[in-house]
Design a protein around this motif. Structure first.
Motif, PDB file in Angstrom:
ATOM      1  N   THR A   1       0.859  -1.181   0.000  1.00 19.18           N
ATOM      2  CA  THR A   1       0.000   0.000   0.000  1.00 19.18           C
ATOM      3  C   THR A   1       0.894   1.229   0.000  1.00 19.18           C
ATOM      4  O   THR A   1       1.787   1.338   0.830  1.00 19.18           O
ATOM      5  CB  THR A   1      -0.903   0.015   1.254  1.00 19.18           C
ATOM      6  N   ARG A   2       0.660   2.139  -0.931  1.00 22.18           N
ATOM      7  CA  ARG A   2       1.428   3.390  -0.974  1.00 22.18           C
ATOM      8  C   ARG A   2       0.681   4.445  -0.174  1.00 22.18           C
ATOM      9  O   ARG A   2      -0.506   4.664  -0.375  1.00 22.18           O
ATOM     10  CB  ARG A   2       1.636   3.844  -2.411  1.00 22.18           C
ATOM     11  N   ILE A   3       1.410   5.086   0.741  1.00 21.27           N
ATOM     12  CA  ILE A   3       0.809   6.088   1.620  1.00 21.27           C
ATOM     13  C   ILE A   3       1.485   7.424   1.348  1.00 21.27           C
ATOM     14  O   ILE A   3       2.699   7.548   1.458  1.00 21.27           O
ATOM     15  CB  ILE A   3       0.961   5.700   3.099  1.00 21.27           C
ATOM     16  N   VAL A  20      -3.095   9.827   2.531  1.00 20.81           N
ATOM     17  CA  VAL A  20      -3.966   9.070   1.633  1.00 20.81           C
ATOM     18  C   VAL A  20      -3.261   7.769   1.292  1.00 20.81           C
ATOM     19  O   VAL A  20      -2.104   7.781   0.859  1.00 20.81           O
ATOM     20  CB  VAL A  20      -4.270   9.855   0.336  1.00 20.81           C
ATOM     21  N   ALA A  21      -3.957   6.646   1.486  1.00 25.50           N
ATOM     22  CA  ALA A  21      -3.406   5.329   1.173  1.00 25.50           C
ATOM     23  C   ALA A  21      -4.060   4.809  -0.099  1.00 25.50           C
ATOM     24  O   ALA A  21      -5.281   4.906  -0.266  1.00 25.50           O
ATOM     25  CB  ALA A  21      -3.643   4.369   2.329  1.00 25.50           C
ATOM     26  N   TYR A  22      -3.224   4.278  -1.002  1.00 26.36           N
ATOM     27  CA  TYR A  22      -3.699   3.738  -2.274  1.00 26.36           C
ATOM     28  C   TYR A  22      -3.298   2.274  -2.405  1.00 26.36           C
ATOM     29  O   TYR A  22      -2.172   1.896  -2.078  1.00 26.36           O
ATOM     30  CB  TYR A  22      -3.085   4.501  -3.453  1.00 26.36           C
ATOM     31  N   SER A  23      -4.211   1.455  -2.925  1.00 25.70           N
ATOM     32  CA  SER A  23      -3.897   0.061  -3.219  1.00 25.70           C
ATOM     33  C   SER A  23      -3.068   0.001  -4.504  1.00 25.70           C
ATOM     34  O   SER A  23      -2.887   1.009  -5.186  1.00 25.70           O
ATOM     35  CB  SER A  23      -5.193  -0.743  -3.391  1.00 25.70           C
ATOM     36  N   GLN A  24      -2.585  -1.182  -4.837  1.00 20.08           N
ATOM     37  CA  GLN A  24      -1.779  -1.343  -6.046  1.00 20.08           C
ATOM     38  C   GLN A  24      -2.542  -0.979  -7.316  1.00 20.08           C
ATOM     39  O   GLN A  24      -1.947  -0.534  -8.289  1.00 20.08           O
ATOM     40  CB  GLN A  24      -1.267  -2.784  -6.157  1.00 20.08           C
TER      41      GLN A  24
END
Length: 150
Positions: free
Chosen positions: A99-101, A114-118
């Motif tokens: 997860t990219r934050i 903000v957290a994004y999934s792959q």
């Protein structure tokens, strides 16, 4: 025609014959003293809570306004945008369990994470001391909170 006066607000409405099951039906309930109790409108539920009011949308998102503070719960925005990029003091990006934050700190205080999934979906959002607006399509625009002038 009915009138309801509460403090400096007067509400005037015509009564319509009840039509059960009509989408968009609005029901407002008052207590014995004529104070607002709850309302149902277009699938939304509005209720009086201690110190304020809470709105629950059909998708489960709740917006609480208590003693001047607004809290949004269970919201997963489709996208998050920054209204004025010149207000950003720093940006850090980290990866935790795929997860990219993204964390953005605003000038003079406040931040968002903000957290994004792959696959690019927003999976988490937090913030403090920010101003935000939410579109009908769950697109969130964020800016630094500017306190009112004294």
């Amino acid at each position: 025609m009915s009138k309801s006066k509460n403090d400096d607000v007067t509400i005037t409405f015509d009564t319509a014959p009840p039509t059960p099951g009509v989408e968009g039906e609005t029901i407002v309930q008052y207590d014995e003293q004529g104070m607002f109790k709850e309302a149902h409108s277009y699938g939304n539920f509005v209720e009086k809570i201690e110190g304020g009011v809470r709105v629950t949308r059909p998708d489960g998102v709740t917006i609480s306004m208590v003693n001047g503070d607004t809290t949004i719960e269970h919201l997963m925005p489709k996208s998050v945008g920054i209204k004025d990029i010149s207000e950003i003091e720093s940006l850090t990006v980290r990866t935790v369990d795929q997860t990219r934050i993204y964390r953005m700190d605003f000038l003079e205080g406040g931040y968002i994470e903000v957290a994004y999934s792959q696959d690019g979906q927003v999976t988490g959002f937090t913030g403090r001391n920010i101003k935000q607006s939410l579109s009908q399509d769950n697109e969130l625009m964020v800016s630094r909170y500017h306190p009112p002038a004294d």
